[in-house]
Enzyme design. Structure first.
Site, mmCIF file in Angstrom:
data_model
loop_
_atom_site.group_PDB
_atom_site.id
_atom_site.type_symbol
_atom_site.label_atom_id
_atom_site.label_comp_id
_atom_site.label_asym_id
_atom_site.label_seq_id
_atom_site.Cartn_x
_atom_site.Cartn_y
_atom_site.Cartn_z
ATOM 1 N N LYS A 198 24.930 -24.492 30.231
ATOM 2 C CA LYS A 198 23.958 -23.550 28.942
ATOM 3 C C LYS A 198 23.147 -23.285 29.761
ATOM 4 O O LYS A 198 22.298 -23.465 30.482
ATOM 5 C CB LYS A 198 23.151 -25.218 28.924
ATOM 6 C CG LYS A 198 21.894 -25.279 27.889
ATOM 7 C CD LYS A 198 21.466 -26.571 27.715
ATOM 8 C CE LYS A 198 20.086 -25.725 26.628
ATOM 9 N NZ LYS A 198 19.561 -27.096 26.469
ATOM 10 N N GLU A 236 30.962 -26.191 36.542
ATOM 11 C CA GLU A 236 29.905 -27.141 35.167
ATOM 12 C C GLU A 236 31.164 -27.352 34.757
ATOM 13 O O GLU A 236 31.058 -28.516 33.866
ATOM 14 C CB GLU A 236 29.381 -25.981 34.556
ATOM 15 C CG GLU A 236 28.125 -26.355 35.233
ATOM 16 C CD GLU A 236 27.138 -27.057 35.420
ATOM 17 O OE1 GLU A 236 26.817 -28.467 34.894
ATOM 18 O OE2 GLU A 236 26.464 -27.855 36.119
ATOM 19 N N LYS A 251 26.493 -22.026 25.367
ATOM 20 C CA LYS A 251 25.561 -21.261 24.956
ATOM 21 C C LYS A 251 24.890 -20.542 25.866
ATOM 22 O O LYS A 251 24.414 -21.477 26.866
ATOM 23 C CB LYS A 251 24.824 -22.427 23.980
ATOM 24 C CG LYS A 251 23.425 -23.171 24.453
ATOM 25 C CD LYS A 251 22.705 -24.222 24.221
ATOM 26 C CE LYS A 251 21.936 -24.647 23.665
ATOM 27 N NZ LYS A 251 21.071 -25.704 22.919
ATOM 28 N N SER A 277 19.449 -20.145 17.888
ATOM 29 C CA SER A 277 17.903 -19.826 17.220
ATOM 30 C C SER A 277 18.009 -18.761 17.096
ATOM 31 O O SER A 277 17.420 -17.886 16.601
ATOM 32 C CB SER A 277 17.326 -20.990 17.574
ATOM 33 O OG SER A 277 16.730 -20.720 19.123
HETATM 34 C C1 PBG Z 1 17.573 -28.896 23.812
HETATM 35 C C2 PBG Z 1 18.216 -27.818 23.464
HETATM 36 C C3 PBG Z 1 18.059 -26.275 22.980
HETATM 37 C C4 PBG Z 1 19.196 -26.266 21.954
HETATM 38 C C5 PBG Z 1 19.758 -27.196 22.099
HETATM 39 N N1 PBG Z 1 19.255 -28.269 22.371
HETATM 40 C C6 PBG Z 1 16.652 -25.922 23.886
HETATM 41 C C7 PBG Z 1 16.195 -25.621 25.362
HETATM 42 O O1 PBG Z 1 16.970 -26.685 26.248
HETATM 43 O O2 PBG Z 1 15.376 -24.875 25.302
HETATM 44 C C8 PBG Z 1 19.067 -24.391 22.121
HETATM 45 C C9 PBG Z 1 19.399 -24.377 20.670
HETATM 46 C C10 PBG Z 1 18.581 -23.158 20.070
HETATM 47 O O3 PBG Z 1 18.195 -22.080 20.579
HETATM 48 O O4 PBG Z 1 19.470 -23.099 18.324
HETATM 49 N N2 PBG Z 1 18.038 -29.652 25.487
#
Ligand code: PBG
Length: 327
Positions: A198, A236, A251, A277
């Site tokens: 991530k 990771e 992601k 998103s």
């Molecule tokens: C929370 C989380 C996030 C997303 C999924 N789980 C946001 C972040 O880490 O700030 C992002 C998903 C998206 O942007 O659609 N930890």
């Protein structure tokens, strides 16, 4: 005469179909949902047109529509009204997510229900882990104490009947701790889909509106990865695999296609891509202006994730895609 003519197999739709290497399938789609407390709520998220926060009652209707479209899996995010420094709401057995899990499983027993496991929506400071103040600074994330809360959260979801848990916090050692806690409590059949890779990303902006979870100070760079790094992503992934992750998530998806393919090759585990998103918002915005064809852009994006090696696609377009695939 040219010796090689690759175009020969592109001359019409019959040839193109014959040699198509990757197809999207409805079975690989996962639809995310944001659940809030209360009744009769359907609150649109401005930066994510078509996506809303739902209370339990309206959520069940919406989930029904998604299930009807043929999508078989959903991923739940809780948006609690009470937040505190210890993220106590995160593992409350009567919290909004356990309630939603139980209600959805009762009404749609065939649906695969997954839940996000992370503290950011439950902490008053909006970080994904617990924070310890040190001196005058804003504080530091305390890894191991956070992991304990995350394991309790996963257990609360399992007790409510969730099919799979999905830790997205990026603390170290949380997959192993969650695995142990689930196993010790008789939930050894509940798999873990970990957000192994991530990256700290600007593409999560709209999500933080939806989950009401922007960090109140600092950023997430002390636990989310630097998007310049590739070897670290593999480390990771291997670490999460060693700790017992069943599926690895990457992601954001569009900017990490290389990581998806390398992680698949390195680990052999099923890979999930989160079409986040910001990826949703940018296509929606361009489509609203008439600058992009939404359907074509989305199918192309998701196919590229599949081509890179993702078997599972988490996407806010899940229901649309299910419908488009039937047209
Ligand atoms: C929370 C989380 C996030 C997303 C999924 N789980 C946001 C972040 O880490 O700030 C992002 C998903 C998206 O942007 O659609 N930890």
């Amino acid at each position: 005469m040219t010796s090689v003519r690759l175009r020969r197999l592109r001359q019409d739709e019959r040839f193109r179909r014959l040699i198509r290497e990757n197809d999207l399938k409805v079975d690989q789609l996962v639809a995310p949902f944001f659940v809030v407390e209360g009744k009769g709520i359907e609150k649109p998220i401005a930066s994510m047109p078509g996506i809303s926060q739902y209370s339990l009652d309206t959520l069940l209707k919406e989930v029904g529509g998604v299930a009807q479209s043929g999508v078989g899996s959903i991923l739940l995010f809780g948006v609690p009204s009470e937040k505190d420094a210890q993220a106590n709401g995160a593992w409350d057995a009567k919290g909004i997510v356990p309630q939603a899990i139980t209600a959805i499983k009762k009404e749609f027993p065939k649906l695969l229900v997954m839940s996000d496991v992370c503290l950011c929506a439950y902490t008053d400071h909006g970080h994904c882990g617990l924070v310890e103040k040190n001196g005058n600074s804003d504080g530091v994330i305390v890894n191991d104490a956070s992991v304990e809360v995350l394991a309790k959260m996963a257990l609360a979801h399992a007790q409510a009947g969730v099919d799979m848990v999905s830790p997205s916090d990026m603390m170290d050692g949380r997959v192993g701790a969650i695995r142990d806690t689930l196993d010790e409590n008789g939930f050894d059949q509940v798999p873990i889909m970990s957000y192994a890779v991530k990256y700290a990303s600007s593409f999560y902006g709209p999500f933080r509106d939806a989950a009401e979870s922007p960090p109140q100070f600092g950023d997430r760079r002390s636990y989310q990865m630097d998007s310049a790094n590739q070897d670290e992503a593999l480390r990771e992934g291997l670490q999460d695999m060693a700790e017992g992750a069943d599926i690895l998530m990457v992601k954001p998806a569009l900017t990490s296609l290389d990581i998806i393919s390398q992680l698949k090759e390195t680990t052999g585990l099923p890979i999930a891509a989160y079409n986040v998103s910001g990826e949703y918002a940018m296509v929606k915005a361009a489509a609203e202006k008439g600058w992009l064809n939404e359907k074509e852009a989305v199918l192309e994006m998701l196919t590229s994730m599949t081509r890179a090696g993702a078997q599972i696609l988490v996407t806010y377009w899940a229901k649309d895609v299910a419908q488009w695939l039937q047209e």
